[in-house]
Design an enzyme around this catalytic site. Structure first.
Site, PDB file in Angstrom:
ATOM      1  N   CYS A 111       0.820  -1.205   0.000  1.00 10.59           N
ATOM      2  CA  CYS A 111       0.000   0.000   0.000  1.00 10.59           C
ATOM      3  C   CYS A 111       0.865   1.270   0.000  1.00 10.59           C
ATOM      4  O   CYS A 111       1.549   1.557  -0.968  1.00 10.59           O
ATOM      5  CB  CYS A 111      -0.965  -0.048   1.177  1.00 10.59           C
ATOM      6  N   HIS A 112       0.851   2.045   1.087  1.00  7.14           N
ATOM      7  CA  HIS A 112       1.659   3.265   1.186  1.00  7.14           C
ATOM      8  C   HIS A 112       3.085   2.986   1.694  1.00  7.14           C
ATOM      9  O   HIS A 112       3.927   3.880   1.679  1.00  7.14           O
ATOM     10  CB  HIS A 112       0.995   4.282   2.124  1.00  7.14           C
TER      11      HIS A 112
END
Length: 183
Positions: A111-112
């Site tokens: 994800c991030h």
């Protein structure tokens, strides 16, 4: 998976981690017999997020200051927006990511979390993926960014979002089987 009973994984997270991206891989690895250690910036419980709302808390096993990379076979970095944003500002955490990568150990980010890979300057020439809003940063760091549920390039594993967690876990387990077989 008895072959994973000797595997040792470090997870690094702080407040703002995406609950599913920490809890699900952690539990799946523990269920497979892996020794999982959670490190954070401080020894106090850290607060997760679930869909932008406050989620579960978890108490780290140690601080990043106390980590010795020699004690682990792999590093797993959960996402969430605030989590990697805070961690990439911590020199010790960034140094740990670089050290795992330089030692050829598995580094998995979802994800991030690839923001930490950008900060650690380990993406140049690598094929990778991540959350759409971090992909430009990844490209600017030299990555060949693709939109796939999981991307494995050498010792680097990346995934896009919580929907990719099953594939992310499978890729980590496969890397650990190889890592511990080579040890």
């Amino acid at each position: 998976m008895a072959e994973l009973s000797n595997a040792r994984v470090l997870m690094i997270a702080t407040d703002g981690f995406e609950e599913s991206e920490l809890m699900k891989p952690r539990q799946a690895l523990i269920d497979a017999g892996v020794k999982v250690t959670l490190a954070s910036l401080k020894p106090d419980p850290i607060q997760g997020e679930k869909g932008g709302e406050k989620g579960a808390t978890i108490t780290p096993d140690m601080t990043v200051e106390d980590v010795d990379t020699e004690d682990y076979d792999a590093l797993v970095l959960p996402g969430g927006v605030g989590n990697p944003d805070k961690l990439r500002m911590d020199e010790t955490t960034v140094d740990l990511v670089q050290e795992f990568f330089d030692d050829g150990k598995t580094v998995a980010a979802i994800c991030h979390a690839p923001w930490l890979l950008v900060e650690a300057d380990v993406l140049d020439g690598k094929r990778a993926t991540g959350w759409p809003s971090v992909r430009t940063d990844m490209e600017n760091a030299g990555a060949d960014v693709v939109d796939e549920e999981v991307v494995v390039d050498g010792n680097l594993i990346t995934s896009r979002n919580p929907d990719d967690i099953p594939a992310f876990i499978d890729a980590i387990k496969a890397a650990l089987v190889k890592e511990t077989a080579d040890a």
